[in-house]
Design a protein around this motif. Structure first.
Motif, PDB file in Angstrom:
ATOM      1  N   LEU A  77       0.972  -1.117   0.259  1.00  0.00           N
ATOM      2  CA  LEU A  77      -0.131   0.017  -0.051  1.00  0.00           C
ATOM      3  C   LEU A  77       0.970   1.402  -0.150  1.00  0.00           C
ATOM      4  O   LEU A  77       1.771   1.226   0.784  1.00  0.00           O
ATOM      5  N   THR A  78       0.571   2.357  -0.730  1.00  0.00           N
ATOM      6  CA  THR A  78       1.065   3.398  -0.594  1.00  0.00           C
ATOM      7  C   THR A  78       0.679   4.256   0.513  1.00  0.00           C
ATOM      8  O   THR A  78      -0.283   4.041   1.107  1.00  0.00           O
ATOM      9  N   ILE A  79       1.258   5.243   1.107  1.00  0.00           N
ATOM     10  CA  ILE A  79       0.786   6.030   2.243  1.00  0.00           C
ATOM     11  C   ILE A  79      -0.632   6.496   1.965  1.00  0.00           C
ATOM     12  O   ILE A  79      -1.498   6.727   3.012  1.00  0.00           O
ATOM     13  N   ASN A  80      -0.929   7.168   0.850  1.00  0.00           N
ATOM     14  CA  ASN A  80      -2.335   7.868   0.565  1.00  0.00           C
ATOM     15  C   ASN A  80      -3.344   7.014   0.209  1.00  0.00           C
ATOM     16  O   ASN A  80      -4.327   7.402   0.012  1.00  0.00           O
ATOM     17  N   SER A  81      -3.322   5.840   0.029  1.00  0.00           N
ATOM     18  CA  SER A  81      -4.275   4.721  -0.651  1.00  0.00           C
ATOM     19  C   SER A  81      -5.314   4.589   0.350  1.00  0.00           C
ATOM     20  O   SER A  81      -6.418   4.265  -0.086  1.00  0.00           O
ATOM     21  N   PRO A  82      -5.080   4.219   1.510  1.00  0.00           N
ATOM     22  CA  PRO A  82      -5.873   3.823   2.424  1.00  0.00           C
ATOM     23  C   PRO A  82      -6.659   4.813   3.077  1.00  0.00           C
ATOM     24  O   PRO A  82      -6.333   5.835   3.449  1.00  0.00           O
ATOM     25  N   LEU A  83      -8.054   4.491   3.652  1.00  0.00           N
ATOM     26  CA  LEU A  83      -8.714   5.211   4.362  1.00  0.00           C
ATOM     27  C   LEU A  83      -8.508   4.312   5.543  1.00  0.00           C
ATOM     28  O   LEU A  83      -9.209   3.134   5.404  1.00  0.00           O
ATOM     29  N   VAL A  84      -8.471   4.769   6.802  1.00  0.00           N
ATOM     30  CA  VAL A  84      -8.349   3.873   7.883  1.00  0.00           C
ATOM     31  C   VAL A  84      -8.979   4.483   9.087  1.00  0.00           C
ATOM     32  O   VAL A  84      -8.734   5.417   9.352  1.00  0.00           O
ATOM     33  N   LYS A  85      -9.605   3.281   9.984  1.00  0.00           N
ATOM     34  CA  LYS A  85     -10.138   4.051  11.312  1.00  0.00           C
ATOM     35  C   LYS A  85      -9.150   4.226  12.388  1.00  0.00           C
ATOM     36  O   LYS A  85      -8.065   3.842  12.456  1.00  0.00           O
ATOM     37  N   LYS A  86      -9.319   5.522  12.723  1.00  0.00           N
ATOM     38  CA  LYS A  86      -8.347   6.211  13.946  1.00  0.00           C
ATOM     39  C   LYS A  86      -7.943   5.040  14.767  1.00  0.00           C
ATOM     40  O   LYS A  86      -6.761   5.199  15.231  1.00  0.00           O
ATOM     41  N   GLU A  87      -9.149   4.369  15.340  1.00  0.00           N
ATOM     42  CA  GLU A  87      -8.900   3.705  16.535  1.00  0.00           C
ATOM     43  C   GLU A  87      -7.847   2.510  16.279  1.00  0.00           C
ATOM     44  O   GLU A  87      -7.155   2.124  17.139  1.00  0.00           O
ATOM     45  N   LEU A  88      -7.962   2.121  14.908  1.00  0.00           N
ATOM     46  CA  LEU A  88      -6.863   1.007  14.740  1.00  0.00           C
ATOM     47  C   LEU A  88      -5.610   1.690  14.512  1.00  0.00           C
ATOM     48  O   LEU A  88      -4.585   0.583  14.979  1.00  0.00           O
ATOM     49  N   ILE A 147      -4.498   4.051  16.356  1.00  0.00           N
ATOM     50  CA  ILE A 147      -3.962   4.129  17.500  1.00  0.00           C
ATOM     51  C   ILE A 147      -3.686   2.501  18.185  1.00  0.00           C
ATOM     52  O   ILE A 147      -2.830   2.397  18.803  1.00  0.00           O
ATOM     53  N   ALA A 148      -4.244   1.578  17.969  1.00  0.00           N
ATOM     54  CA  ALA A 148      -4.181   0.333  18.341  1.00  0.00           C
ATOM     55  C   ALA A 148      -2.712  -0.401  17.777  1.00  0.00           C
ATOM     56  O   ALA A 148      -2.014  -0.969  18.719  1.00  0.00           O
ATOM     57  N   ALA A 149      -2.391   0.134  16.778  1.00  0.00           N
ATOM     58  CA  ALA A 149      -1.015  -0.486  16.457  1.00  0.00           C
ATOM     59  C   ALA A 149       0.073   0.433  16.829  1.00  0.00           C
ATOM     60  O   ALA A 149       1.080   0.125  16.343  1.00  0.00           O
ATOM     61  N   GLY A 150      -0.255   1.392  17.463  1.00  0.00           N
ATOM     62  CA  GLY A 150       0.941   2.317  18.169  1.00  0.00           C
ATOM     63  C   GLY A 150       1.428   3.487  17.376  1.00  0.00           C
ATOM     64  O   GLY A 150       2.543   3.646  17.510  1.00  0.00           O
ATOM     65  N   LEU A 151       0.753   3.598  16.454  1.00  0.00           N
ATOM     66  CA  LEU A 151       0.902   5.158  15.565  1.00  0.00           C
ATOM     67  C   LEU A 151       2.391   4.545  14.639  1.00  0.00           C
ATOM     68  O   LEU A 151       2.735   3.419  14.629  1.00  0.00           O
ATOM     69  N   LYS A 205       1.241  -3.379  11.169  1.00  0.00           N
ATOM     70  CA  LYS A 205       0.850  -3.667  12.558  1.00  0.00           C
ATOM     71  C   LYS A 205      -1.023  -3.345  12.703  1.00  0.00           C
ATOM     72  O   LYS A 205      -1.408  -4.104  13.425  1.00  0.00           O
ATOM     73  N   VAL A 206      -1.297  -2.647  11.702  1.00  0.00           N
ATOM     74  CA  VAL A 206      -2.674  -2.673  11.870  1.00  0.00           C
ATOM     75  C   VAL A 206      -3.438  -3.866  11.215  1.00  0.00           C
ATOM     76  O   VAL A 206      -4.308  -4.371  11.851  1.00  0.00           O
ATOM     77  N   ALA A 207      -2.776  -4.574  10.345  1.00  0.00           N
ATOM     78  CA  ALA A 207      -3.261  -6.040   9.916  1.00  0.00           C
ATOM     79  C   ALA A 207      -3.043  -6.925  11.006  1.00  0.00           C
ATOM     80  O   ALA A 207      -4.079  -7.780  10.965  1.00  0.00           O
ATOM     81  N   MET A 208      -2.026  -6.985  11.805  1.00  0.00           N
ATOM     82  CA  MET A 208      -1.895  -7.723  13.031  1.00  0.00           C
ATOM     83  C   MET A 208      -3.255  -7.601  14.040  1.00  0.00           C
ATOM     84  O   MET A 208      -3.500  -8.722  14.582  1.00  0.00           O
ATOM     85  N   HIS A 209      -3.979  -6.277  14.010  1.00  0.00           N
ATOM     86  CA  HIS A 209      -4.916  -6.177  15.066  1.00  0.00           C
ATOM     87  C   HIS A 209      -6.177  -6.448  14.127  1.00  0.00           C
ATOM     88  O   HIS A 209      -7.224  -6.834  14.746  1.00  0.00           O
TER      89      HIS A 209
END
Length: 313
Positions: free
Chosen positions: A163-174, A176-180, A196-200
């Motif tokens: 994924l490129t940095i601009n491709s996703p729209l992602v929930k903020k809570e995810l 945060i859970a991934a540790g920024l 890390k988001v995928a691990m969650h």
């Protein structure tokens, strides 16, 4: 029912000459419920003046400017995350663009599916936004163009940054859970975050709509052109992956993915960094299981040959 707020986070460092085009792509979004947070990472050019002028000329839009001490792109994005009030985050580099339909398409899909992350295709271009020339930056299949889940998602992410940095729209809570973002990483920080988001939440939905895309500008200062830093960043990312994969509950999947990651790290070392370290790993595995490890040894020798050829050419 009120539409969910999207926080568009733009880290900026000395992009006063390009950021107006970026902001124009933001205000052209057909989705209207957004805020745009610009984090100026200690710019020494005229970025502050340019952004102030843009905000003054477009007072009805929720665009805010926050100067911070220079700390790198990861720290800047993290500062934006902490300020964000939205349910969803959209990261946008200060030299890149969003298609006008991206947020409307992805918010609708995220809300109806309950997805934590929805991503679009990426289009790479050179030149100005109004007269851009599209180019092929990566080989076919490098970036993901299909919905991915579970072990298959982790496999693709271990293989390369899909994924490129601009491709996703992602929930903020995810996020945060991934540790920024890892603030020690200057390159490949997005790769590590998406992993890390995928691990969650191992389910990434591809929107599959040609009207939705991230437009990535390729030029002399693009981070993707700094190969040495990208090489070093990959080593850090793969070491983090190795630790994170140890937490998987499926022992078979864990062992297989960890082996894939370490194999790819060794080949990466052969290609760009420490040949001796890499072949120490490769030969050690080959001695234990020659038949199974022969393909890895063969790939390592091929990459070594290519590296030597490039050195003497």
């Amino acid at each position: 029912m009120m539409e969910p707020l999207v926080s568009i986070i733009i880290p900026a460092f000395n992009y006063g000459h390009l950021i107006v085009e970026t902001l124009q792509s933001v205000i052209k979004q057909r989705y209207l419920h957004w805020e745009c947070i610009i984090i100026d990472d200690g710019s020494t050019d005229h970025t502050a003046e340019v952004v102030a002028g843009f905000i003054a000329a477009h007072p009805t839009y929720r665009i805010t400017f926050h100067p911070v001490k220079n700390g790198g792109t990861s720290a800047a994005k993290n500062a934006g995350i902490r300020l964000a009030k939205g349910k969803y985050l959209q990261f946008l580099d200060a030299d890149d663009l969003l298609s006008a339909e991206k947020l409307s398409i992805q918010v609708a899909l995220a809300e109806t599916s309950g997805a934590g992350l929805v991503f679009s295709k990426a289009v790479f271009f050179t030149g100005e936004a109004t007269a851009r020339e599209e180019i092929q930056k990566y080989p076919a299949g490098f970036l993901a163009t299909e919905t991915l889940s579970g072990v298959e998602l982790l496999k693709r992410q271990v293989t390369n940054n899909i994924l490129t940095i601009n491709s996703p729209l992602v929930k903020k809570e995810l996020v945060i859970a991934a540790g920024l973002f890892d603030q020690d990483l200057k390159n490949n920080e997005d790769w590590l975050l998406w992993f890390k988001v995928a691990m969650h939440h191992p389910h990434f939905i591809f929107d599959g709509d040609d009207r939705s895309c991230a437009l990535i500008r390729v030029h002399g200062k693009s981070a993707i052109n700094n190969k040495r830093n990208m090489f070093l960043g990959e080593v850090v990312v793969r070491n983090h992956m190795d630790q994170a994969l140890s937490t998987l509950q499926d022992p078979k999947a864990m062992a297989w993915l960890k082996k894939l990651n370490l194999d790819l790290l060794a080949l990466h070392e052969v290609r760009s960094l420490s040949v001796l370290k890499a072949f120490g790993y490769i030969f050690s595995n080959f001695v234990k299981n020659p038949l199974q490890e022969w393909p890895l040894l063969k790939k390592g020798m091929l990459k070594l040959g290519i590296r030597m050829y490039k050195t003497i050419r």
